[in-house]
Design a protein around this motif. Structure first.
Motif, PDB file in Angstrom:
ATOM      1  N   GLY A  46       0.802  -1.216   0.000  1.00 56.47           N
ATOM      2  CA  GLY A  46       0.000   0.000   0.000  1.00 56.47           C
ATOM      3  C   GLY A  46       0.831   1.261   0.000  1.00 56.47           C
ATOM      4  N   VAL A  47       2.093   1.134  -0.361  1.00 60.74           N
ATOM      5  CA  VAL A  47       3.012   2.276  -0.406  1.00 60.74           C
ATOM      6  C   VAL A  47       3.477   2.414  -1.857  1.00 60.74           C
ATOM      7  CG1 VAL A  47       5.220   3.193   0.412  1.00 60.74           C
ATOM      8  CG2 VAL A  47       3.767   1.860   1.958  1.00 60.74           C
ATOM      9  N   SER A  48       3.559   3.627  -2.347  1.00 60.27           N
ATOM     10  CA  SER A  48       3.936   3.819  -3.739  1.00 60.27           C
ATOM     11  C   SER A  48       5.345   3.313  -4.003  1.00 60.27           C
ATOM     12  CB  SER A  48       3.848   5.299  -4.126  1.00 60.27           C
ATOM     13  OG  SER A  48       4.916   6.025  -3.534  1.00 60.27           O
ATOM     14  N   THR A  49       5.567   2.931  -5.249  1.00 58.81           N
ATOM     15  CA  THR A  49       6.896   2.482  -5.653  1.00 58.81           C
ATOM     16  C   THR A  49       7.929   3.574  -5.389  1.00 58.81           C
ATOM     17  OG1 THR A  49       5.930   1.093  -7.369  1.00 58.81           O
ATOM     18  CG2 THR A  49       8.269   1.608  -7.585  1.00 58.81           C
ATOM     19  N   ARG A  50       7.562   4.797  -5.696  1.00 61.91           N
ATOM     20  CA  ARG A  50       8.490   5.917  -5.494  1.00 61.91           C
ATOM     21  C   ARG A  50       8.888   6.061  -4.023  1.00 61.91           C
ATOM     22  NH1 ARG A  50       7.253  12.166  -7.352  1.00 61.91           N
ATOM     23  NH2 ARG A  50       9.206  13.043  -6.616  1.00 61.91           N
ATOM     24  N   THR A  51       7.920   5.924  -3.127  1.00 62.45           N
ATOM     25  CA  THR A  51       8.224   6.036  -1.693  1.00 62.45           C
ATOM     26  C   THR A  51       9.092   4.876  -1.231  1.00 62.45           C
ATOM     27  OG1 THR A  51       6.188   7.259  -1.273  1.00 62.45           O
ATOM     28  CG2 THR A  51       7.207   6.166   0.613  1.00 62.45           C
ATOM     29  N   LEU A  52       8.775   3.670  -1.683  1.00 62.59           N
ATOM     30  CA  LEU A  52       9.604   2.521  -1.318  1.00 62.59           C
ATOM     31  C   LEU A  52      11.046   2.721  -1.757  1.00 62.59           C
ATOM     32  CD1 LEU A  52       7.247  -0.489  -2.155  1.00 62.59           C
ATOM     33  CD2 LEU A  52       7.936   0.299   0.118  1.00 62.59           C
ATOM     34  N   LEU A  53      11.229   3.195  -2.982  1.00 62.78           N
ATOM     35  CA  LEU A  53      12.578   3.397  -3.493  1.00 62.78           C
ATOM     36  C   LEU A  53      13.311   4.522  -2.770  1.00 62.78           C
ATOM     37  CD1 LEU A  53      11.861   2.922  -7.296  1.00 62.78           C
ATOM     38  CD2 LEU A  53      13.299   1.465  -5.855  1.00 62.78           C
ATOM     39  N   ARG A  54      12.561   5.470  -2.228  1.00 63.23           N
ATOM     40  CA  ARG A  54      13.183   6.552  -1.459  1.00 63.23           C
ATOM     41  C   ARG A  54      13.701   6.034  -0.112  1.00 63.23           C
ATOM     42  NH1 ARG A  54       9.384  10.261  -2.016  1.00 63.23           N
ATOM     43  NH2 ARG A  54       8.397  10.013   0.014  1.00 63.23           N
ATOM     44  N   HIS A  55      13.037   5.030   0.432  1.00 57.58           N
ATOM     45  CA  HIS A  55      13.412   4.518   1.753  1.00 57.58           C
ATOM     46  C   HIS A  55      14.331   3.308   1.707  1.00 57.58           C
ATOM     47  CE1 HIS A  55      10.803   6.919   4.449  1.00 57.58           C
ATOM     48  NE2 HIS A  55      10.063   7.052   3.359  1.00 57.58           N
TER      49      HIS A  55
END
Length: 198
Positions: A46-55
């Protein structure tokens, strides 16, 4: 457990790392680690791909998310030990404290243990991931056993890490009954005689 993102213009994001880890683990248990990518992880968590890649720099960083907090618990317990306590007892206590007793984490632990022990990509990263944990314990042993060569302290710390992992795997494979930290405690008591008692 939440982890703030790196500072960026605008409103900072907060990521529920425990929820991400749980969602990713469910996905990997159902579909396998090697065959799922970032888009599938985004859908599962439920987390965007962009946010996952940022973290997270890699998918394996999500799989190993619990090791850093375990290392901090180990470090804190070693630092708080009384100088007069026997090294054998301090080491065992600190390692047991490093294992989470959170019921939510223990519920996921068997699947996580199966994943990291069976996926070649994760197994290959294990030495790098566990190095801070081993370094922390090795530094304590070197301080408490000043006449021991540094290589011996590192070898002992590595042996403790291996024994801890073996205890967790045995706990998972035998049905995950009881608290996994208690299983680690029982395993490490066999190693107590190999450290000074005072």
């Amino acid at each position: 457990m939440t982890q703030p993102a790196a500072r960026r213009p605008g409103r900072p994001s907060v990521l529920d790392t425990a929820a991400v880890s749980a969602g990713a683990l469910r996905l990997w248990t159902e579909r396998g680690f090697a065959t799922t990518g970032w888009n599938e992880l985004a859908e599962a968590t439920g987390v965007s791909t962009r946010t996952l890649l940022r973290h997270f720099a890699s998918r394996s960083d999500i799989a190993w998310i619990g090791v850093a907090p375990a290392t901090e618990r180990l470090r804190a317990t070693l630092a708080g030990a009384a100088a007069e306590e026997a090294p054998a007892v301090v080491v065992r206590t600190a390692i047991v404290e490093s294992v989470s007793r959170d019921p939510r984490i223990q519920e996921l632990a068997p699947d996580w243990l199966r994943l990291i022990s069976s996926e070649p990509e994760l197994a290959a990263t294990a030495p790098r991931i566990y190095r801070p944990w081993i370094d922390t314990l090795s530094a304590y042993l070197a301080d408490r056993l000043p006449n021991s060569p540094a290589a011996i302290c590192r070898a002992m710390a590595t042996a403790y890490q291996s024994a801890t992992f073996a205890a967790l795997i045995e706990w998972a494979e035998s049905g995950a009954h009881g608290d996994c930290a208690d299983s680690v405690d029982r395993m490490l008591r066999w190693m107590d005689p190999h450290l000074p008692r005072s």
